[in-house]
Design a protein around this motif. Sequence first.
Motif, mmCIF file in Angstrom:
data_model
loop_
_atom_site.group_PDB
_atom_site.id
_atom_site.type_symbol
_atom_site.label_atom_id
_atom_site.label_comp_id
_atom_site.label_asym_id
_atom_site.label_seq_id
_atom_site.Cartn_x
_atom_site.Cartn_y
_atom_site.Cartn_z
ATOM 1 N N SER A 278 0.846 -1.218 0.021
ATOM 2 C CA SER A 278 0.026 0.045 0.014
ATOM 3 C C SER A 278 0.924 1.317 0.103
ATOM 4 N N LEU A 279 1.776 1.212 0.804
ATOM 5 C CA LEU A 279 2.962 2.325 0.866
ATOM 6 C C LEU A 279 3.285 3.022 -0.514
ATOM 7 N N LEU A 280 3.469 1.695 -1.230
ATOM 8 C CA LEU A 280 4.346 1.861 -2.650
ATOM 9 C C LEU A 280 3.170 2.388 -3.810
ATOM 10 N N SER A 290 3.628 9.029 -9.458
ATOM 11 C CA SER A 290 4.715 9.565 -8.506
ATOM 12 C C SER A 290 5.044 8.162 -7.360
ATOM 13 N N TYR A 291 5.767 7.378 -7.920
ATOM 14 C CA TYR A 291 6.142 6.078 -7.307
ATOM 15 C C TYR A 291 7.242 6.544 -6.636
ATOM 16 N N ASN A 292 7.627 6.423 -5.322
ATOM 17 C CA ASN A 292 8.608 6.900 -4.657
ATOM 18 C C ASN A 292 9.755 5.923 -4.534
ATOM 19 N N PHE A 293 11.101 6.460 -5.003
ATOM 20 C CA PHE A 293 12.289 5.339 -4.722
ATOM 21 C C PHE A 293 12.475 5.085 -3.642
ATOM 22 N N PHE A 294 12.555 5.955 -2.426
ATOM 23 C CA PHE A 294 12.880 5.576 -1.071
ATOM 24 C C PHE A 294 11.599 4.656 -0.522
ATOM 25 N N VAL A 295 10.350 4.844 -0.936
ATOM 26 C CA VAL A 295 9.346 4.047 -0.428
ATOM 27 C C VAL A 295 9.276 2.576 -0.974
ATOM 28 N N VAL A 296 10.048 2.377 -2.232
ATOM 29 C CA VAL A 296 10.075 1.049 -2.661
ATOM 30 C C VAL A 296 10.658 0.093 -1.786
ATOM 31 N N HIS A 297 11.697 0.830 -1.284
ATOM 32 C CA HIS A 297 12.691 -0.165 -0.257
ATOM 33 C C HIS A 297 11.944 -0.432 0.995
ATOM 34 N N LEU A 298 10.744 -0.107 1.190
ATOM 35 C CA LEU A 298 10.011 -0.709 2.477
ATOM 36 C C LEU A 298 9.495 -1.934 1.917
#
Length: 410
Positions: A278-280, A290-298
């Motif tokens: 969900s976060l991604l 707007s898919y976040n590069f840092f959030v994908v690491h979660l």
Amino acid sequence: MASVLAYVPIVNRFINSNDESRSIDLPPVEVHNVETAPEKRPRTLKHLLRANHANHSIIYHNLQFDNHMPHILCSAYLLGASDTQLHRIYDVEAEELEPWKPSPAEVTRDDWRDFLGDKRYQRAFVDFFEDALAMRHHYEWKKVVEEYMFGGKEPLVNCLIGGLGHPLIHLGYAYEMDNKELAMEALGLAATQYNFFHKYTDDPSYTKPSSFKSSSPQELLERMANDERLGKLFEDPGFDNLGPLFEDHEDLVMEYWNAWSLDDPKKQFQESQEAAVSLLVATVPPGTHSYNFFVVHLLTTSHAVRILLPVIPAKFHIGLVRQWWLLTIAVYAIFKCPKIDPDYIKPGDVAGKQWNYVEDKALNGPYATDAHFVKAVRAMKEAARTWGDVHEHYLAAAVRLVDDFAGWTH
């Protein structure tokens, strides 16, 4: 600071003596050992992983970026990439990687911990762990990991979220592929990216009752999004906020870190994997891409936790899941807690598309050489396999990602 020993039930819930009884019982994922496979595709992967190990440093670009070559090679292989596709991925990824540079000195059994966190010693650490592999552990890489990752007073496993979780991700691939090169690299990353995060797991005083609690990570993330204190912390979202978050607002981070109740840890871990997806995907309004590069690491670190839980000592299970939660809180906070809207993932929009469609987009689409994109697809597919996907939530998220993705935002 009140003594945590005043709250024995909370202590027992999280740390030390009772962790063995609070293991998270998951079946292991399939292991894909390519070391002796005669077919061309696994032999190609084996040789490319070895070539990367020999030729490219694990950290590069002024010691700021991580070598993702093994991550995308293994993810693409597990999604069905051909030997030709694997070679193309290698060639593209290798363009920006750098050769190894000598370290200022060697590290030894007597002083290796003195150099933890110093990225200049990446070559020395990998050499050190490979010497242990050859000279003391008869090339049994799991014995080296057992000694250095899980052994000692403050084991490296308690700081796998340094470097945005790349040591954790790398270790997951080492176990999934049963690969000694990846294992030595993972140890090298864990040693060089060791940082202040370790204290939150190593020091039990950080685990204490919060003023609120919930067993649902998504519920806590929603609370964060509505918390005015968090909204006012930073003027602009960005990774540069990470240091100030912990330096100036540690109590607030700890409030949310300790609020997650792990009374049914397997169920809570399942919910954490749903939250990672969900976060991604569910933070991206339609049309924004707007898919976040840092959030994908979660998501990719959550996948690594899923790989590792069945194979690491049970006493580290809760601590590892809580490390992921700490990283999640931090990344969500520094990007100003974008709202998670469940309507952004609609199983009804799948329109008959299945995982073969998602895999094809990952392997043959315009982002087939983007390591984080391919890893994210693989992570969602494995989560669907682990928990089942009767409502096609994971599939819908993956379909939306592969159809809507247009590069990463930072």
